[in-house]
Structure formats: structure tokens, C-alpha cells
Design an enzyme around this catalytic site. Structure first.
Site, PDB file in Angstrom:
ATOM      1  N   GLU A  46       0.779  -1.034   0.003  1.00  0.00           N
ATOM      2  CA  GLU A  46       0.122  -0.217   0.131  1.00  0.00           C
ATOM      3  C   GLU A  46       0.842   1.152   0.027  1.00  0.00           C
ATOM      4  OE1 GLU A  46      -3.037   0.579  -0.340  1.00  0.00           O
ATOM      5  OE2 GLU A  46      -2.442   2.344  -0.574  1.00  0.00           O
ATOM      6  N   PHE A  47       0.481   2.151  -0.718  1.00  0.00           N
ATOM      7  CA  PHE A  47       1.236   3.244  -0.887  1.00  0.00           C
ATOM      8  C   PHE A  47       0.654   4.724  -0.424  1.00  0.00           C
ATOM      9  CE2 PHE A  47       2.821   0.502  -4.085  1.00  0.00           C
ATOM     10  CZ  PHE A  47       4.179   0.439  -4.146  1.00  0.00           C
ATOM     11  N   LEU A  48      -0.445   4.453   0.179  1.00  0.00           N
ATOM     12  CA  LEU A  48      -1.123   5.816   0.482  1.00  0.00           C
ATOM     13  C   LEU A  48      -0.358   6.688   1.620  1.00  0.00           C
ATOM     14  CD1 LEU A  48      -2.200   5.303   3.707  1.00  0.00           C
ATOM     15  CD2 LEU A  48      -4.015   3.958   2.617  1.00  0.00           C
ATOM     16  N   LYS A  93       7.726  -1.542  -2.462  1.00  0.00           N
ATOM     17  CA  LYS A  93       7.214  -0.919  -1.305  1.00  0.00           C
ATOM     18  C   LYS A  93       8.775  -0.191  -0.588  1.00  0.00           C
ATOM     19  CE  LYS A  93       4.953   0.969   1.819  1.00  0.00           C
ATOM     20  NZ  LYS A  93       4.357   2.446   1.690  1.00  0.00           N
ATOM     21  N   ASN A 113       9.867   3.677  -0.389  1.00  0.00           N
ATOM     22  CA  ASN A 113       9.714   4.669   0.939  1.00  0.00           C
ATOM     23  C   ASN A 113      11.198   4.891   1.340  1.00  0.00           C
ATOM     24  OD1 ASN A 113       7.208   4.591   1.651  1.00  0.00           O
ATOM     25  ND2 ASN A 113       7.346   3.510   3.398  1.00  0.00           N
ATOM     26  N   GLY A 136      13.454  20.266   7.035  1.00  0.00           N
ATOM     27  CA  GLY A 136      12.730  20.271   8.126  1.00  0.00           C
ATOM     28  C   GLY A 136      13.302  19.621   9.500  1.00  0.00           C
ATOM     29  N   GLY A 193       9.446  11.162  10.309  1.00  0.00           N
ATOM     30  CA  GLY A 193       8.808  10.179  11.356  1.00  0.00           C
ATOM     31  C   GLY A 193       7.604   9.515  10.994  1.00  0.00           C
ATOM     32  N   CYS A 221       6.028   4.774   9.249  1.00  0.00           N
ATOM     33  CA  CYS A 221       6.698   4.044   7.947  1.00  0.00           C
ATOM     34  C   CYS A 221       7.946   4.068   7.664  1.00  0.00           C
ATOM     35  CB  CYS A 221       5.935   4.140   6.894  1.00  0.00           C
ATOM     36  SG  CYS A 221       3.998   3.489   7.038  1.00  0.00           S
TER      37      CYS A 221
HETATM   38  N1  NAD Z   1       0.248   3.972   8.164  1.00  0.00           N
HETATM   39  C1  NAD Z   1       0.675   4.344   6.713  1.00  0.00           C
HETATM   40  O1  NAD Z   1       0.513   5.280   6.367  1.00  0.00           O
HETATM   41  C2  NAD Z   1       0.983   3.096   6.017  1.00  0.00           C
HETATM   42  C3  NAD Z   1       1.193   3.275   4.627  1.00  0.00           C
HETATM   43  C4  NAD Z   1       1.384   1.990   3.759  1.00  0.00           C
HETATM   44  C5  NAD Z   1       1.780   0.815   4.417  1.00  0.00           C
HETATM   45  N2  NAD Z   1       1.624   0.665   5.529  1.00  0.00           N
HETATM   46  C6  NAD Z   1       1.851  -0.679   6.341  1.00  0.00           C
HETATM   47  O2  NAD Z   1       0.666  -1.216   6.508  1.00  0.00           O
HETATM   48  C7  NAD Z   1       0.486  -1.946   7.715  1.00  0.00           C
HETATM   49  C8  NAD Z   1      -0.473  -1.645   8.678  1.00  0.00           C
HETATM   50  O3  NAD Z   1      -0.190  -0.275   8.968  1.00  0.00           O
HETATM   51  P1  NAD Z   1      -1.234   0.786   9.966  1.00  0.00           P
HETATM   52  O4  NAD Z   1      -0.402   1.976  10.222  1.00  0.00           O
HETATM   53  O5  NAD Z   1      -2.297   0.676   9.672  1.00  0.00           O
HETATM   54  O6  NAD Z   1      -1.101  -0.075  11.421  1.00  0.00           O
HETATM   55  P2  NAD Z   1      -1.937   0.145  12.588  1.00  0.00           P
HETATM   56  O7  NAD Z   1      -1.040  -0.099  13.647  1.00  0.00           O
HETATM   57  O8  NAD Z   1      -2.739   1.428  12.478  1.00  0.00           O
HETATM   58  O9  NAD Z   1      -3.150  -0.955  12.596  1.00  0.00           O
HETATM   59  C9  NAD Z   1      -3.012  -2.385  12.663  1.00  0.00           C
HETATM   60  C10 NAD Z   1      -4.221  -2.756  13.262  1.00  0.00           C
HETATM   61  O10 NAD Z   1      -4.186  -4.277  12.930  1.00  0.00           O
HETATM   62  C11 NAD Z   1      -4.904  -4.864  14.296  1.00  0.00           C
HETATM   63  N3  NAD Z   1      -4.352  -6.281  14.607  1.00  0.00           N
HETATM   64  C12 NAD Z   1      -3.062  -6.560  15.063  1.00  0.00           C
HETATM   65  N4  NAD Z   1      -2.967  -8.067  15.187  1.00  0.00           N
HETATM   66  C13 NAD Z   1      -4.198  -8.598  14.749  1.00  0.00           C
HETATM   67  C14 NAD Z   1      -4.804  -9.537  14.456  1.00  0.00           C
HETATM   68  N5  NAD Z   1      -4.152 -10.883  15.074  1.00  0.00           N
HETATM   69  N6  NAD Z   1      -6.127  -9.973  13.877  1.00  0.00           N
HETATM   70  C15 NAD Z   1      -6.788  -8.796  13.818  1.00  0.00           C
HETATM   71  N7  NAD Z   1      -6.365  -7.356  13.731  1.00  0.00           N
HETATM   72  C16 NAD Z   1      -5.173  -7.067  14.237  1.00  0.00           C
HETATM   73  C17 NAD Z   1      -4.544  -3.742  15.292  1.00  0.00           C
HETATM   74  O11 NAD Z   1      -5.411  -3.884  16.539  1.00  0.00           O
HETATM   75  C18 NAD Z   1      -4.523  -2.679  14.736  1.00  0.00           C
HETATM   76  O12 NAD Z   1      -5.860  -1.846  14.553  1.00  0.00           O
HETATM   77  C19 NAD Z   1       1.915  -1.790   8.096  1.00  0.00           C
HETATM   78  O13 NAD Z   1       2.870  -2.851   7.648  1.00  0.00           O
HETATM   79  C20 NAD Z   1       2.575  -0.595   7.605  1.00  0.00           C
HETATM   80  O14 NAD Z   1       3.942  -0.609   7.599  1.00  0.00           O
HETATM   81  C21 NAD Z   1       1.237   2.005   6.577  1.00  0.00           C
END
Ligand code: NAD
Length: 438
Positions: free
Chosen positions: A149-151, A205, A209, A254, A258, A261
Site C-alpha cells: 500500500e502506498f497511501l 514498497k 519509501n 525540516g 517520522g 513507516c
Molecule cells: N500507516 C501508513 O501510512 C501506511 C502506509 C502504507 C503501508 N503501511 C503498512 O501497513 C501495515 C499496517 O499499518 P497501519 O498504520 O495501518 O497499522 P496500525 O497499527 O494503525 O493498524 C494495525 C491494526 O491491526 C490490528 N491487529 C493486530 N493484530 C491483529 C490480529 N491478529 N487480528 C486482527 N487485527 C489485528 C491492530 O489492532 C490495529 O488496529 C504496516 O505494515 C505498515 O507498514 C502503513
């Protein structure tokens, strides 16, 4: 199509909601019961522009459901997305416990063919490990797709609805066909869906990043050099950015990057390089520069006020790691605030969205203000740490009146030097000439 998304965080919640918005039936699963209860009532646990409205609409129109029952969700879905967190482990690698546990649970729950999609950011080779974990629990057929995911947080819905590209990694024509059908509505402007093998998708990915993080550290280095040689990074950045081979994005100096990701993904790719007998010295430097950059603003404060900050009161505008989010994970503000506190400074902080999250980090060690001007009252200086839009055109006269001394340390270069001069502020930007003040 019928889908489930396991892990309802920033990525899972946005992806699930947007898939529902394009007409699919989507079940979002999470282990956090309180989060599920809130979502079922139409509440939203995170701040993300446009998300709440989409969730409400799709809940009402019965295309979107929230549950903690993974088994039922998997049984009702043709495609199961894994979107749980992959935090940094102690050795810098990505912690895959959550991903592999969910893979096993999907394997144990499935009652027929499933496409299992890894949307979490995971190191190269994880799709194979997911395959093994699922296979250990089921005899049913399945395919594993890597769909990073790239959002960006702060524009997550927009990015998801109109991605620059979609990356689909896998080898099964059946699974790839399903993924192409699912994503078609999101690429009506002809942005590409790139199909490749699992490993290349996983690598894409991290490479993306790591490259963006590199641009940030690069311009921070340039900014620091500009300060020494009397150049202005604001001009240099523009002079570079208009070169189409370079572009303007991610060239803003800046207080360092942080968020949840960049820091962990840069670490993880370095780790992968080491595990495969290579170093990645370029990225090790990117990290080192970034760490140093987080301390820069307070170093400027110390140069003006001295090491002992006990007599001084500092307003801090912006705590979230970037604007339009409430996310405080790895926010540079944490380093800035902790460094000020360590020297005895008193902190009056404001952020438009992240005060609740910030309370979890700083508790009652700092004061919180819902309104930005309230934080300024009696302040010896203002530090700007996050570039929220609402900080760009403040009422400088009002600020001057409220503050004890008109001093701004601007970690985001929001203001013009001549405006600061006219307005009578001492102004400390990044990579530009400082304004002495009156
Ligand atoms: N946040 C971003 O901007 C972003 C962008 C691209 C990719 N990613 C990637 O996507 C992934 C998720 O990131 P995020 O920021 O959404 O994480 P997050 O911590 O916001 O959410 C993860 C969710 O998974 C749930 N969870 C954990 N274990 C679980 C299980 N066994 N069953 C069901 N739910 C469970 C947690 O309770 C939490 O709500 C990561 O690998 C991250 O690197 C994040």
C-alpha cells in the site's frame, strides 16, 4: 466481490472502506474490541480527512461491516487482506508475528479457495512464509498475492481512491485476475496496475519509501550546508525542483521524517541487505542524518537561550508527525519536546488533531491547548514542528502581543524572511539566513 480486511488501522480501515465505496461487500476485522465497537456505531478511531463520511455511508448502505470474528469473516470472503502492523523488532527487522499469526488463522478458518493478500509492508520473502503458514493449517487451495500500500496518512482516502499505481505481486493467473477486477474502478484515469512477482512487489514498497526518505535527508544535508555558506535552501530547493528529472516532492527541509513507516521501513531494508551479505551504506547515512536533524531545532534554541531552559516558556505548534493526521508514531516533536523538557523548559503545546494521542506520550509533563494562540501567552519563543496549513498565515500582530518575546524557531520554513523582519520577529528557519529581530 466479497472481501475481508484483517487489521483495521490506518491502512486496513481506509482500504476496507474504499473497497466498500466501490460497491464490494467488505468485512473489517480487528482484535481490538473497543475499536470495533466504536466503528460499528459509525465512530472513527483515527483522524483522516473524508474517512468518517465514507464509513458512515457504507455502513448505512450495508456494504461495510466491523467484527472481531475472523473465522466468520474469512468464510464469507473470496479475498482476505492482511493489513496488521509490522513494527520494528529489536534488531531493526520487521516483526512478522502479527502477519504470520493472521495467516495461520485464515488457513484454519477457510472452507474453500481463497486469495490471501498481504497489504502490510513486509520484507522480501514474506509471501512464501505466509504461504507456508496457511498451508500448515488447510488442504484447501489458495493463492498469496503481495499488494503493498502506498497511501499517505493525511490524504489516505484520496490516495487510495486514485492511486498513482497499484502493485500486484503473484504468479497465479486466477488470483491476479480477481485482483485486477477489484482494482479496476480505482484506475479509471489510466494509472497503471503493475503485475509482477511477489518478491519484486515486496521490494518495491521498501525501495519507494527508502527513496523518499533519502530525498528528505538529502535536502536536510543541503539545508545545513546552506546555513554555513550563507545560501538560502528555499531558493536552492526551487532551483533543483524545476528540473523535471528531480521534481519538487519530498525536497522540503525540516526537523526530520517520522511516522509509522519511513523509520521502520528504512531500518528493515538495511536489515534485509545485511541478511543477504550486503550493506546499504547510503540508507545508513539517511538514518543518521535524520536522527541528527530532529535535534537541530533545540540546538538553535540552546544557542539563543543557553543550556539551562528552566526560566523559559516555549510554545510548540504541531505535534503530529505530519499535518492532517493525529498520528504521533515516531513524530520528530517527541525528540524536540523531550529535549526541551530535559533542559527544564516549560512547554505549551498546540496541535489541531493530535492532542489526545500526544497526551499518551507526554502525559501531564506539558500543557495542551486546543487553540494555537492560547499556547503563545507569555511564551519566550514559538517552535513550529508540524506544517499544518492553519499555521501558514497567522495574525503576527496578535502573536507578538501574546508572546513575551517575539522569537520563532521554524522547523518547517513556513514564513518569508522579509515578513518576519517587517513583523519584528527574531526568526530561526532551517537552511536559511536567520532574522535577528529588533
Ligand atoms: N500507516 C501508513 O501510512 C501506511 C502506509 C502504507 C503501508 N503501511 C503498512 O501497513 C501495515 C499496517 O499499518 P497501519 O498504520 O495501518 O497499522 P496500525 O497499527 O494503525 O493498524 C494495525 C491494526 O491491526 C490490528 N491487529 C493486530 N493484530 C491483529 C490480529 N491478529 N487480528 C486482527 N487485527 C489485528 C491492530 O489492532 C490495529 O488496529 C504496516 O505494515 C505498515 O507498514 C502503513
Amino acid at each position: 466481490m466479497k472481501l475481508c480486511v484483517i487489521g483495521t488501522g490506518y491502512v486496513g480501515l481506509v482500504a476496507g472502506t474504499c473497497f466498500a465505496e466501490s460497491g464490494n461487500d467488505v468485512i473489517c476485522v480487528d482484535i481490538e474490541e473497543a475499536k470495533i465497537a466504536l466503528l460499528q456505531k459509525g465512530g472513527v478511531p483515527i483522524y483522516e480527512p473524508g474517512l468518517e463520511e465514507l464509513i458512515r455511508r457504507n455502513l448505512t448502505e450495508r456494504r461495510l461491516w466491523f467484527t472481531d470474528d475472523l473465522v466468520a469473516a474469512v468464510r464469507a470472503s473470496e479475498i482476505c487482506f492482511i493489513a496488521v502492523g509490522t513494527p520494528e523488532a529489536a534488531d531493526g527487522s520487521a516483526d512478522l508475528n502479527g502477519v504470520l499469526k493472521v495467516a495461520e488463522e485464515i488457513g484454519a478458518a477457510m472452507n474453500g479457495y481463497r486469495v490471501i493478500v498481504c497489504k502490510s509492508t513486509v520484507p522480501v520473502g514474506t509471501a512464501d512464509r505466509v504461504r507456508e503458514a496457511v498451508r500448515a493449517k488447510t488442504d484447501h487451495e489458495f493463492d498469496v498475492i503481495s499488494n503493498p500500500e502506498f497511501l499517505k496518512e493525511g490524504a489516505a482516502v484520496e490516495d487510495f481512491m486514485k492511486p498513482d499505481r497499484v502493485v500486484i505481486g503473484g504468479s497465479s493467473p486466477r488470483a491476479i485476475e480477481l485482483m485486477l477486477t477489484l482494482y479496476k474502478p480505482f484506475v479509471r484515469t489510466e494509472n497503471p496496475i503493475l503485475v509482477m512477482d511477489n518478491r519484486s512487489a515486496e521490494m518495491t514498497k521498501y525501495a519507494a519509501n527508502a527513496f523518499l526518505a533519502t530525498r528528505i535527508s538529502f535536502i536536510n544535508e543541503v539545508a545545513n550546508l546552506c546555513e554555513r555558506v550563507g545560501a538560502d535552501v528555499a531558493d536552492v530547493r526551487r532551483g533543483m525542483g524545476f528540473d523535471r528529472r528531480i521534481g519538487h516532492h519530498f525536497l522540503f527541509p525540516g526537523v526530520g521524517y517520522g511516522g509509522s513507516c519511513f523509520p521502520k521501513d528504512v531500518q528493515a531494508i538495511i536489515r534485509t541487505a545485511h541478511e543477504n551479505g550486503l550493506g546499504f551504506p547510503l540508507l545508513s547515512a539517511v538514518e543518521e542524518v535524520n536522527e541528527r536533524q530532529k535535534h537541530l531545532l533545540v540546538e538553535k534554541v540552546v544557542r539563543r537561550f543557553g543550556e539551562d531552559l528552566r526560566p523559559f516558556r516555549f510554545a510548540v505548534w504541531g505535534l503530529a508527525f505530519k499535518p492532517r493526521t493525529d498520528d504521533m508514531r515516531e513524530a520528530p516533536s517527541i525528540v524536540v519536546v523531550e529535549e526541551l523538557l530535559r533542559r527544564g523548559g516549560r512547554i505549551e503545546a498546540h496541535d489541531p488533531e493530535s492532542l489526545n494521542e500526544a497526551r499518551k506520550v507526554f502525559a501531564d509533563r506539558i500543557n495542551y491547548h486546543r487553540l494555537n494562540y492560547d499556547a503563545l501567552e507569555g511564551a519566550d519563543a514559538l517552535l513550529i514542528v508540524t506544517d499544518w496549513n492553519e499555521f501558514r498565515r497567522p495574525d503576527f500582530a496578535r502573536m507578538r502581543q501574546l508572546m513575551k518575546t517575539p522569537v520563532i524557531f521554524d522547523g518547517r520554513n513556513l514564513y518569508e524572511l522579509d515578513v518576519m523582519r517587517e513583523q519584528g520577529f527574531a526568526y530561526y528557519p532551517i537552511g536559511r539566513r536567520l532574522v535577528e529581530g529588533r
